[in-house]
Write an enzyme that holds these catalytic residues in place. Sequence first.
Site, short mmCIF file in Angstrom:
data_model
loop_
_atom_site.label_atom_id
_atom_site.label_comp_id
_atom_site.label_asym_id
_atom_site.label_seq_id
_atom_site.Cartn_x
_atom_site.Cartn_y
_atom_site.Cartn_z
N HIS A 104 6.71 7.58 10.68
CA HIS A 104 6.15 7.48 9.72
C HIS A 104 5.45 8.83 9.12
O HIS A 104 4.45 8.98 9.08
CB HIS A 104 5.13 6.49 9.45
CG HIS A 104 4.52 5.64 8.25
ND1 HIS A 104 4.94 6.29 7.13
CD2 HIS A 104 3.76 4.81 7.80
CE1 HIS A 104 4.43 5.81 6.26
NE2 HIS A 104 3.67 4.81 6.39
N LYS A 156 22.06 -11.60 0.50
CA LYS A 156 23.19 -11.69 0.26
C LYS A 156 24.28 -11.25 1.11
O LYS A 156 25.44 -11.52 0.76
CB LYS A 156 23.68 -11.59 -1.11
CG LYS A 156 22.59 -12.35 -2.18
CD LYS A 156 22.94 -11.91 -3.65
CE LYS A 156 21.85 -12.57 -4.59
NZ LYS A 156 21.70 -11.49 -5.96
N ARG A 171 0.83 -1.31 0.14
CA ARG A 171 -0.01 -0.04 -0.07
C ARG A 171 0.78 1.17 -0.05
O ARG A 171 0.74 2.36 -0.85
CB ARG A 171 -1.03 -0.04 1.32
CG ARG A 171 -1.89 0.97 1.30
CD ARG A 171 -2.68 0.87 2.52
NE ARG A 171 -3.56 -0.35 2.37
CZ ARG A 171 -4.78 -0.58 2.78
NH1 ARG A 171 -5.66 0.54 2.97
NH2 ARG A 171 -5.18 -1.74 2.70
N THR A 172 1.63 1.37 0.94
CA THR A 172 2.37 2.69 1.19
C THR A 172 3.47 2.83 -0.28
O THR A 172 3.48 3.98 -0.69
CB THR A 172 3.45 2.62 2.31
OG1 THR A 172 2.60 2.45 3.55
CG2 THR A 172 4.06 3.88 2.61
N ARG A 195 11.86 2.50 3.47
CA ARG A 195 11.01 1.76 4.50
C ARG A 195 11.95 0.54 5.37
O ARG A 195 12.60 -0.12 4.32
CB ARG A 195 9.59 1.08 4.14
CG ARG A 195 9.28 0.35 5.37
CD ARG A 195 7.85 -0.12 5.24
NE ARG A 195 6.76 0.97 5.41
CZ ARG A 195 5.61 0.96 5.60
NH1 ARG A 195 4.96 -0.28 5.41
NH2 ARG A 195 4.92 1.98 5.76
#
Lengths: 425, 315
Positions: free
Chosen positions: B145, B93, B65-66, B115
């Site tokens: 946020h 990795k 969504r974001t 994020r």
Amino acid sequence: MRYLIKNIEILNNDHHFQKKEFLSITKGKLKEHADVDLLNEKLKYEIIDGQDCIFLPVVTDLYADLKTPGQEYKSILDQEISAATAGGITTVCCQPDTDPVLDEPSLIKDLITKANKVFPINIKPIAAITKDLEGQQIAEMKELYDAGAIGFSQAEKSIINTKVLLRAFEYAKTFGFTLFLRASENFLTENTFANESAIATRLGIRGSNKNAEVIEVLKYIALSKEIGTKIHLSKISCRESLEIIARAKNENINVSCDVSINQLLFTDQDIDLYNSNYHLSPPLRSKSDQDSILESIELNIIDAVCSDHRPVEDDKKRLPFEESESGASSFETFIPLTFKAAKIHRLNLEHLLSKISYSPYKIVYGESYDYLNNKNTDFCIYNKSHNWVASPNELKSSGKNVPFNWELEGRVTHTFVDGMKIYQL
Amino acid sequence: MKNIQINENGKLKHLLTIEGLSKNIINEIFVRADSFLDSEKNNVKKVDLLTGKTICNLFFENSTRTRTTFEIAAKKLSADVINLNVNTSSQSKGESILDTINNLIAMHADMFVIRHGQSGAAHFIAENINPKIKIVNAGDGYHAHPTQGLLDAFTIRHYKKKFTNLKVAIVGDIKHSRVARSEINALNILGVPEIRVIAPKTLMPYGVEELGVIPYDNFDEGIKNVDVVMMLRLQQERMDNALIPSQEEYFKTFGLTAKRINYANPDCIIMHPGPMNRGVEIESKVADSHQAVILPQVSFGIAIRMAVMSLLLEE
């Protein structure tokens, strides 16, 4: 080799500074001289000018991580022993949370031998209480002691099974061994990275509740009271723990404790902006906890201050706060930071210095140190006016991270162990 | 806190957190968002403010969504967009965050929308990369946020016009919520006189009062006479960690029901950052009621993200 130290202030057996005109060291023995003419002129002495210097006997560090065994391929032991020596530390107690864990007599012997190949300082390993630190089976304490361990610890791990803990107390008591315990309840500290506080809340950092420490302190003291085992509580950080320890001492329970030098200088407010150099274990606590620590030092509720030296590779610090590894490089800054703490908090310097020398020495060796009449002439010379910056190039330790960026006032210039000069700046 | 997101002229350099932003900067973002909404109304689907700029959505945590709203916002500004889900790329990795980012900078990205599961990750990256690169924090651990906080405040502004006469309640898992922290920061800066947080003690963070809120552990008390209720999502893992006994008990004690909303002011609006758990933190009919402004929040989110990106990247 013979040495003549002129005009130096010494921290004497009564923990007071005392001016000494001449101190000689011949065949490892320290002597005081009122007049230099009394010395045999035919003999050659290396002269050390003690102007602006302090003679600090037996600087003893009760909590350090030498990362050995486990990372021999990186030559970490050489670097850490060099760092301890440059820091003026003459006895280092190291923890058993190594790879493999220090739970075998051969590992204890091997560590001491390897360390002494670098510099002959006193390495006093604290062996594991339980096999592999897993909290299930008690390690062979007597064998480990005979191999050179001075006590037993679980390092940062708690013993979850209380029955095993009780047995460990009983078994250690059988031989009169000391248990060095880090009060840190692992369920409550799991996935925490700072003190549980308003600032941790603001920054969104998962915080450790003080009860993680307090609950364990209560448990250890209850067992010590019942069984009589000598316990030393390492790196205490909370006001509430110190209140409990003060009461235990009043009841003559066989308990001593230390705090990390970092708790004297920094608080949880310093983690602001996620500086991973302040990611330490136990986490930096509040100003109120720090006030209690300072008061407890004055009142002798706290017996010693440790360096909590834990070298961390740069790549493991250069990460977001919670992902970074906890620890700071402290061997070489230990004494300068002790002077700094006395200065900024207006503590009695002589008293505070005794907490890194005479007092922890007694905990490790079980007897008081007398700088003139002793088996080993161990001391360092600290120049109060030698300013320096603990930059990566200056530090001998493999860990280059320190939780401050100010200039340090004073530096160790010489370290002697067993009457031998093993370090000179 | 040292504010590394503001430059020497007081302008926004990165958007890492709402904490430390001035009311002026927030209002500047709101005014821009207003203009983008007006353009939308006038059927202008795309503006060419960021033509030639490359924006990289770098998501170390899963989010559809974001990430999608940031992507839409960037495309509406005519920027080129790269989406990188790092869970499946070189981080797994063993590459460090900084190595990943420096590689992408070498590919000439102008902005990273990041994020990350660790609080402070966006600060860490902003402090350690080329200062010309802009960072927008799209959520870091429990910390912040900021675009969600801004769009929530923008939504309140849209429906209530003023902030200085409001009582706002934020309800749910405050402890683990970066959204709650950003909402609290925004509302405090904008002058909301009374911000309440409502949660069981297990989901209330230590020292929350110092963020400038009044804590309540009784929902019925906390919701009395409020003008805005902001619900938070309850994650399943909270049950696993012994923070609450069950979803059912949580709904009974801290779920927003039609009965409970009656304690609030009659014109109270209901917000939720999504995705919602109907029947866990909010009753379905409340979520669909005329008081709910949950879908407009999503639309405003695109305008706010356009405003932030254009403000940061415009020369």
